[in-house]
Design an enzyme around this catalytic site. Structure first.
Site, PDB file in Angstrom:
ATOM      1  N   ASP A  66      -7.814  -7.367   1.070  1.00 10.84           N
ATOM      2  CA  ASP A  66      -6.846  -7.470   2.178  1.00 10.84           C
ATOM      3  C   ASP A  66      -7.572  -6.988   3.428  1.00 10.84           C
ATOM      4  O   ASP A  66      -8.474  -6.139   3.326  1.00 10.84           O
ATOM      5  CB  ASP A  66      -5.622  -6.575   1.930  1.00 10.84           C
ATOM      6  CG  ASP A  66      -5.882  -5.153   2.416  1.00 10.84           C
ATOM      7  OD1 ASP A  66      -6.371  -4.351   1.603  1.00 10.84           O
ATOM      8  OD2 ASP A  66      -5.631  -4.872   3.604  1.00 10.84           O
TER       9      ASP A  66
ATOM     10  N   CYS B  73      -6.942 -26.694  14.017  1.00  8.60           N
ATOM     11  CA  CYS B  73      -8.139 -27.546  14.150  1.00  8.60           C
ATOM     12  C   CYS B  73      -7.821 -29.023  13.990  1.00  8.60           C
ATOM     13  O   CYS B  73      -8.527 -29.881  14.519  1.00  8.60           O
ATOM     14  CB  CYS B  73      -9.197 -27.131  13.117  1.00  8.60           C
ATOM     15  SG  CYS B  73      -9.823 -25.489  13.439  1.00  8.60           S
TER      16      CYS B  73
ATOM     17  N   CYS C 163      -7.144 -26.709   9.036  1.00 11.54           N
ATOM     18  CA  CYS C 163      -5.932 -25.975   9.434  1.00 11.54           C
ATOM     19  C   CYS C 163      -5.179 -26.714  10.541  1.00 11.54           C
ATOM     20  O   CYS C 163      -5.721 -27.603  11.218  1.00 11.54           O
ATOM     21  CB  CYS C 163      -6.296 -24.561   9.889  1.00 11.54           C
ATOM     22  SG  CYS C 163      -6.743 -24.406  11.634  1.00 11.54           S
TER      23      CYS C 163
ATOM     24  N   CYS D 286     -12.565 -27.930   9.713  1.00 13.66           N
ATOM     25  CA  CYS D 286     -11.485 -27.071   9.208  1.00 13.66           C
ATOM     26  C   CYS D 286     -10.205 -27.893   9.064  1.00 13.66           C
ATOM     27  O   CYS D 286      -9.858 -28.694   9.934  1.00 13.66           O
ATOM     28  CB  CYS D 286     -11.257 -25.913  10.193  1.00 13.66           C
ATOM     29  SG  CYS D 286      -9.893 -24.834   9.744  1.00 13.66           S
TER      30      CYS D 286
ATOM     31  N   HIS E  64      -5.630 -20.323  12.255  1.00 15.06           N
ATOM     32  CA  HIS E  64      -7.007 -20.730  11.920  1.00 15.06           C
ATOM     33  C   HIS E  64      -7.733 -19.638  11.131  1.00 15.06           C
ATOM     34  O   HIS E  64      -8.348 -19.902  10.092  1.00 15.06           O
ATOM     35  CB  HIS E  64      -7.819 -21.050  13.179  1.00 15.06           C
ATOM     36  CG  HIS E  64      -9.279 -21.188  12.863  1.00 15.06           C
ATOM     37  ND1 HIS E  64      -9.824 -22.321  12.289  1.00 15.06           N
ATOM     38  CD2 HIS E  64     -10.294 -20.281  12.967  1.00 15.06           C
ATOM     39  CE1 HIS E  64     -11.117 -22.116  12.071  1.00 15.06           C
ATOM     40  NE2 HIS E  64     -11.432 -20.882  12.476  1.00 15.06           N
TER      41      HIS E  64
ATOM     42  N   ASP F 221       0.873  -1.165   0.000  1.00 11.64           N
ATOM     43  CA  ASP F 221       0.000   0.000   0.000  1.00 11.64           C
ATOM     44  C   ASP F 221       0.918   1.225   0.000  1.00 11.64           C
ATOM     45  O   ASP F 221       2.048   1.153   0.469  1.00 11.64           O
ATOM     46  CB  ASP F 221      -0.898  -0.019   1.248  1.00 11.64           C
ATOM     47  CG  ASP F 221      -2.089   0.936   1.092  1.00 11.64           C
ATOM     48  OD1 ASP F 221      -2.965   0.921   1.962  1.00 11.64           O
ATOM     49  OD2 ASP F 221      -2.105   1.689   0.098  1.00 11.64           O
TER      50      ASP F 221
HETATM   51  O1  SAQ Z   1      -8.511   4.538   0.338  1.00 13.46           O
HETATM   52  C1  SAQ Z   1      -7.551   3.814   0.657  1.00 13.46           C
HETATM   53  N1  SAQ Z   1      -6.330   3.999   0.086  1.00 13.46           N
HETATM   54  C2  SAQ Z   1      -5.255   3.229   0.433  1.00 13.46           C
HETATM   55  N2  SAQ Z   1      -5.333   2.254   1.347  1.00 13.46           N
HETATM   56  C3  SAQ Z   1      -6.531   2.016   1.989  1.00 13.46           C
HETATM   57  C4  SAQ Z   1      -6.604   1.016   2.991  1.00 13.46           C
HETATM   58  C5  SAQ Z   1      -7.825   0.801   3.653  1.00 13.46           C
HETATM   59  N3  SAQ Z   1      -8.168  -0.048   4.682  1.00 13.46           N
HETATM   60  C6  SAQ Z   1      -9.473   0.203   4.931  1.00 13.46           C
HETATM   61  N4  SAQ Z   1     -10.205  -0.395   5.900  1.00 13.46           N
HETATM   62  C7  SAQ Z   1      -9.615  -1.420   6.759  1.00 13.46           C
HETATM   63  C8  SAQ Z   1      -9.036  -0.796   7.969  1.00 13.46           C
HETATM   64  C9  SAQ Z   1      -7.899  -1.160   8.590  1.00 13.46           C
HETATM   65  C10 SAQ Z   1      -7.604  -0.365   9.725  1.00 13.46           C
HETATM   66  C11 SAQ Z   1      -8.557   0.580   9.960  1.00 13.46           C
HETATM   67  S1  SAQ Z   1      -9.768   0.513   8.760  1.00 13.46           S
HETATM   68  N5  SAQ Z   1      -9.992   1.126   4.103  1.00 13.46           N
HETATM   69  C12 SAQ Z   1      -8.970   1.552   3.299  1.00 13.46           C
HETATM   70  C13 SAQ Z   1      -8.909   2.535   2.310  1.00 13.46           C
HETATM   71  C14 SAQ Z   1      -7.682   2.778   1.661  1.00 13.46           C
HETATM   72 ZN    ZN Z   2      -9.046 -24.179  11.740  1.00 13.02          ZN
END
Ligand code: SAQ
Ligand code: ZN
Length: 378
Positions: free
Chosen positions: A275, A318, A315, A313, A344, A102
């Site tokens: 993810d 389990c 895994c 499961c 798990h 990311d």
């Molecule tokens: O617009 C995004 N741009 C780049 N990375 C992201 C990651 C992201 N992850 C979540 N939600 C899952 C979460 C993980 C932790 C707090 S909320 N929403 C997300 C939106 C974005």
């Molecule tokens: Zn399991």
């Protein structure tokens, strides 16, 4: 219109889509320098170059294909040049599957205290040592080229929820300009750069964002700005507006989404990649994911329960250990307890995506979805 009324309307549209059996679900194959991988796919999150509490060998064993790491964290510590000197992220963490990173935009807004966003980029204070830091499309792309992931993300702003229309509009337009700058800064061949669709919770801004990014021609598209606290029907409505505008022959990646009910709905709208920190995060406080919902192994109810978390499961946890044993380890703060719940939960989600793929290939996805949702309580 008042938000509630809007939501009611959205719900109706969404239920309409389900009634007429709309399914954009597809089973694909994603080609990367580290292999060809099946979609729909779930990517375990390894924020700081490790998927917490499990080894690369265990990840491979449970069927993980691509894992996610975060540029924001690795840029601050140990530094992306150091990782490059170590031979890149695959070598550094001994993982020969796929890696997606990311770009750091989201983490700057969700982790770094105090930040200032300008056309140039985002200034923030490190959550590690409070030092003043700055990320821009150019810096984020250079950092990701250093890390050497197979798929990297354009530098974007994840619009907070809720946000005023005007703010969402200006931010989305800037994210599109940042995507273009990310493209220009990306000079590493063999590495795929995905754009990230924004637009807040506004249908028109989502469509503009998707169309503008498609015109810039990326090999794949992340859908960002969701799973940020919005009601699920709103998230599905944004998917309904966005996914059909993305090229059929390119991967769609819904960022940060990871509970099975959300996965099966998003796959129905045509999402290929997911993810989420959820499975590993809840594992560490003793919660196991099952097809009937969550099971808090730590609860006293399981003190003398000598059955596995889920007897169907496959895994490692389990196959070999009981709820009573895992509860004992968790109560005793034994690290092995966290390892077993994590193994798990990851296995459960990876296996769930495999089951969705099989259902799509056998053209029975909608009934698979019905059966799953009937049994799974949110
Ligand atoms: O617009 C995004 N741009 C780049 N990375 C992201 C990651 C992201 N992850 C979540 N939600 C899952 C979460 C993980 C932790 C707090 S909320 N929403 C997300 C939106 C974005
Ligand atoms: Zn399991």
């Amino acid at each position: 219109t008042c938000a509630f009324a809007g939501q009611k309307k959205v719900l109706a549209a969404y239920e309409e889509a389900v009634k007429c059996g709309y399914s954009g679900a597809r089973a694909g194959r994603l080609h990367t320098p580290h292999g060809v991988f099946d979609t729909p796919m779930f990517m375990p999150v390894g924020t700081q170059a490790t998927v917490k509490a499990v080894s690369p060998r265990e990840l491979k064993e449970m069927g993980a294909q691509i894992i996610l790491s975060n540029t924001y964290h690795l840029y601050l510590r140990p530094g992306t040049e150091l990782v490059a000197e170590a031979g890149g992220l695959h070598r550094f963490m001994d993982w020969d599957g796929g890696i997606l990173t990311d770009s750091g935009g989201f983490q700057v807004f969700s982790l770094g205290p105090l930040r200032k966003i300008t056309e140039e980029g985002a200034a923030f204070r490190s959550h590690i040592d409070g030092s003043t830091q700055f990320l821009s499309p150019e810096i984020a792309i250079k950092a990701q080229m250093n890390l050497g992931a197979d798929i990297i993300m354009a530098f974007d702003e994840c619009i907070p929820y809720p946000a005023e229309y005007q703010y969402a509009k200006l931010s989305t337009e800037r994210t599109t300009r940042w995507a273009e700058r990310s493209q220009k800064a990306h000079t590493r061949s063999g590495q795929a750069l995905f754009a990230i669709v924004q637009g807040g919770m506004y249908q028109d801004l989502r469509r503009v964002s998707a169309n503008d990014l498609v015109s810039l021609d990326f090999p794949g598209y992340g859908i960002g700005g969701l799973s940020v606290g919005e009601p699920k029907p709103v998230m599905y409505e944004m998917l309904e507006q966005t996914v059909p505008l993305l090229p059929e022959n390119k991967p769609r990646y819904l960022m940060g989404v990871g509970t099975p009910d959300c996965l099966v709905e998003a796959v129905r709208y045509g999402i290929d990649m997911f993810d989420c920190v959820f499975p590993t995060r809840v594992a560490r406080n003793g919660t196991a994911m099952t097809k009937s919902g969550r099971l808090v192994v730590k609860n006293a109810a399981y003190a003398k329960d000598f059955l596995p978390i889920d007897e169907n499961c496959g895994c490692y946890a389990c196959q070999n250990f009981s709820r009573a044993y895992i509860r004992h380890l968790l109560k005793a703060d034994e690290i092995f307890g966290l390892r077993l719940t994590t193994i798990h939960n990851l296995y459960f989600l990876l296996d769930f995506t495999k089951k969705m793929r099989q259902a799509i290939l056998e053209d029975r996805f909608l009934s698979f979805r019905e059966e799953f949702l009937a049994q799974y309580c949110k």
